[in-house]
Design an enzyme around this catalytic site. Sequence first.
Site, PDB file in Angstrom:
ATOM      1  N   THR A  11     -15.995  69.020  -2.105  1.00 16.70           N
ATOM      2  CA  THR A  11     -14.954  68.014  -1.909  1.00 16.70           C
ATOM      3  C   THR A  11     -14.328  68.072  -0.520  1.00 16.70           C
ATOM      4  O   THR A  11     -13.505  67.230  -0.176  1.00 16.70           O
ATOM      5  CB  THR A  11     -13.842  68.172  -2.959  1.00 16.70           C
ATOM      6  OG1 THR A  11     -13.305  69.499  -2.873  1.00 16.70           O
ATOM      7  CG2 THR A  11     -14.396  67.943  -4.363  1.00 16.70           C
ATOM      8  N   ALA A  13     -14.424  68.245   3.852  1.00 16.37           N
ATOM      9  CA  ALA A  13     -15.032  67.377   4.860  1.00 16.37           C
ATOM     10  C   ALA A  13     -16.477  67.778   5.143  1.00 16.37           C
ATOM     11  O   ALA A  13     -17.372  66.927   5.211  1.00 16.37           O
ATOM     12  CB  ALA A  13     -14.206  67.405   6.148  1.00 16.37           C
ATOM     13  N   VAL A  14     -16.724  69.081   5.293  1.00 14.19           N
ATOM     14  CA  VAL A  14     -18.096  69.523   5.580  1.00 14.19           C
ATOM     15  C   VAL A  14     -18.973  69.402   4.345  1.00 14.19           C
ATOM     16  O   VAL A  14     -20.131  68.981   4.426  1.00 14.19           O
ATOM     17  CB  VAL A  14     -18.099  70.966   6.118  1.00 14.19           C
ATOM     18  CG1 VAL A  14     -19.524  71.484   6.280  1.00 14.19           C
ATOM     19  CG2 VAL A  14     -17.360  71.043   7.450  1.00 14.19           C
ATOM     20  N   ARG A 100     -21.350  85.777   9.847  1.00 11.65           N
ATOM     21  CA  ARG A 100     -22.046  85.439  11.090  1.00 11.65           C
ATOM     22  C   ARG A 100     -22.437  86.643  11.935  1.00 11.65           C
ATOM     23  O   ARG A 100     -23.514  86.688  12.506  1.00 11.65           O
ATOM     24  CB  ARG A 100     -21.189  84.475  11.923  1.00 11.65           C
ATOM     25  CG  ARG A 100     -21.101  83.084  11.333  1.00 11.65           C
ATOM     26  CD  ARG A 100     -20.131  82.212  12.104  1.00 11.65           C
ATOM     27  NE  ARG A 100     -19.995  80.896  11.483  1.00 11.65           N
ATOM     28  CZ  ARG A 100     -18.976  80.084  11.717  1.00 11.65           C
ATOM     29  NH1 ARG A 100     -18.014  80.438  12.546  1.00 11.65           N
ATOM     30  NH2 ARG A 100     -18.926  78.908  11.120  1.00 11.65           N
ATOM     31  N   SER A 161     -10.704  68.103  12.842  1.00 14.36           N
ATOM     32  CA  SER A 161     -11.566  68.260  11.667  1.00 14.36           C
ATOM     33  C   SER A 161     -12.203  69.641  11.623  1.00 14.36           C
ATOM     34  O   SER A 161     -12.635  70.084  10.556  1.00 14.36           O
ATOM     35  CB  SER A 161     -12.648  67.180  11.636  1.00 14.36           C
ATOM     36  OG  SER A 161     -13.412  67.189  12.834  1.00 14.36           O
ATOM     37  N   GLY A 162     -12.243  70.342  12.766  1.00 13.36           N
ATOM     38  CA  GLY A 162     -12.725  71.713  12.759  1.00 13.36           C
ATOM     39  C   GLY A 162     -11.836  72.646  11.971  1.00 13.36           C
ATOM     40  O   GLY A 162     -12.254  73.743  11.585  1.00 13.36           O
ATOM     41  N   HIS A 243     -16.195  67.634  18.963  1.00 14.88           N
ATOM     42  CA  HIS A 243     -15.792  68.662  19.917  1.00 14.88           C
ATOM     43  C   HIS A 243     -16.388  68.350  21.286  1.00 14.88           C
ATOM     44  O   HIS A 243     -17.523  67.876  21.397  1.00 14.88           O
ATOM     45  CB  HIS A 243     -16.311  70.045  19.492  1.00 14.88           C
ATOM     46  CG  HIS A 243     -15.649  70.616  18.281  1.00 14.88           C
ATOM     47  ND1 HIS A 243     -14.562  70.046  17.659  1.00 14.88           N
ATOM     48  CD2 HIS A 243     -15.926  71.758  17.577  1.00 14.88           C
ATOM     49  CE1 HIS A 243     -14.204  70.797  16.625  1.00 14.88           C
ATOM     50  NE2 HIS A 243     -15.011  71.842  16.570  1.00 14.88           N
ATOM     51  N   ASN A 316     -18.736  67.603  15.289  1.00  9.30           N
ATOM     52  CA  ASN A 316     -18.632  68.958  14.732  1.00  9.30           C
ATOM     53  C   ASN A 316     -18.856  69.001  13.231  1.00  9.30           C
ATOM     54  O   ASN A 316     -19.144  70.073  12.678  1.00  9.30           O
ATOM     55  CB  ASN A 316     -17.261  69.557  15.054  1.00  9.30           C
ATOM     56  CG  ASN A 316     -16.116  68.703  14.572  1.00  9.30           C
ATOM     57  OD1 ASN A 316     -15.899  67.608  15.107  1.00  9.30           O
ATOM     58  ND2 ASN A 316     -15.389  69.166  13.589  1.00  9.30           N
TER      59      ASN A 316
END
Length: 351
Positions: A11, A13-14, A100, A161-162, A243, A316
């Site tokens: 749900t 944004a990404v 990461r 949005s990031g 970005h 992005n």
Amino acid sequence: MAYRVAVVGATGAVGREVLKTLAERGFPVGEAVALAQGRTVGAEVSFGEAAVLKVRDLDRFDFAGMDLALFSAGAAVSAAHAPRAAAAGCLVIDSTPRFRMEPGVPLVVPEVNPQAIAKRPRKGIVANPDGAAIQMVMALKPLHDIAKVRRVVVATYESVSGAGKEAMDELWSQTRGVFVNDPPAPEQFTKPIAFNVIPHIDAFMEDGATREEWTMAVETRKILDPDIQVMATCVRVPVMIGHAEAVHAEFERPITERQAREVLRAAPGVTLLDARDDGGYATPIEIAGEDAVFVSRLRRDPTVPNGLAFWCVADNLRKGAALNAVQIAEAMHANGTLGTRLAGILPASEG
């Protein structure tokens, strides 16, 4: 072969962009499952033009039998649930910072280091890099191949949005509030973001850098070359999507503007848009929804030996997140490492 695919954070944004990208690119999905937590469980999200998925509860979901899980629900959620998905034999592609820099977890941009996923990782997790790092290494890779990058100084201009949907909502409400003389107080950012820029993304570290600035350095080295030195200043700007970065790169040997233009034009996933006249460059507002990394303002940097400067812009939410995650899955489908279920997956916290 069709795969059973779970999208965690469906749900957000990404997550919504991941579902959209899977459908648009025709990824072979046999069954799609949308997962989230809290009040969004039971909501509906679109998958392609016709399908609608009801969001299921991540906390109660059993990943046994799933082939692929794409996580984008935050580092804490990935820490709790990605290892159990991997332990069930499901390949995890995680778009959060959680794994990461963990040894044994590949950090992948398919156009840059596809060799990192030539075989399935023992831990069952592949990390999707930071969006700002993705677009920079995409632009640097073809240049690095012909002249080898020594040092990069970069200033990023990162959209709200990031920081997620709530950050986008804050920009919208503050912008509207300015015009009625009643702007709401900052909640997602340390200072007002409307009509402002904030040189602060993520937490401060002991040396004065923020974690986003540290991320730009360490992820560039892990993806592209461990010997590259990176100095970053990361800035949040009042832009919804996209970005931008001003990059100054120093190379080990001479590289001309002509050579740089030739290799950038030929580079997969990169679009050179660089006319030296009014409007002959890319900006965030016009590249939203596009897949490519756009490079503009390419020129010689006379202040250092073998220097070039350029401007790069990317969506992005797409190449900086959802698209790159789906491309990782596509690459592993193509090389036969997706759908090869492993017994005895190592816990993600082990080396």
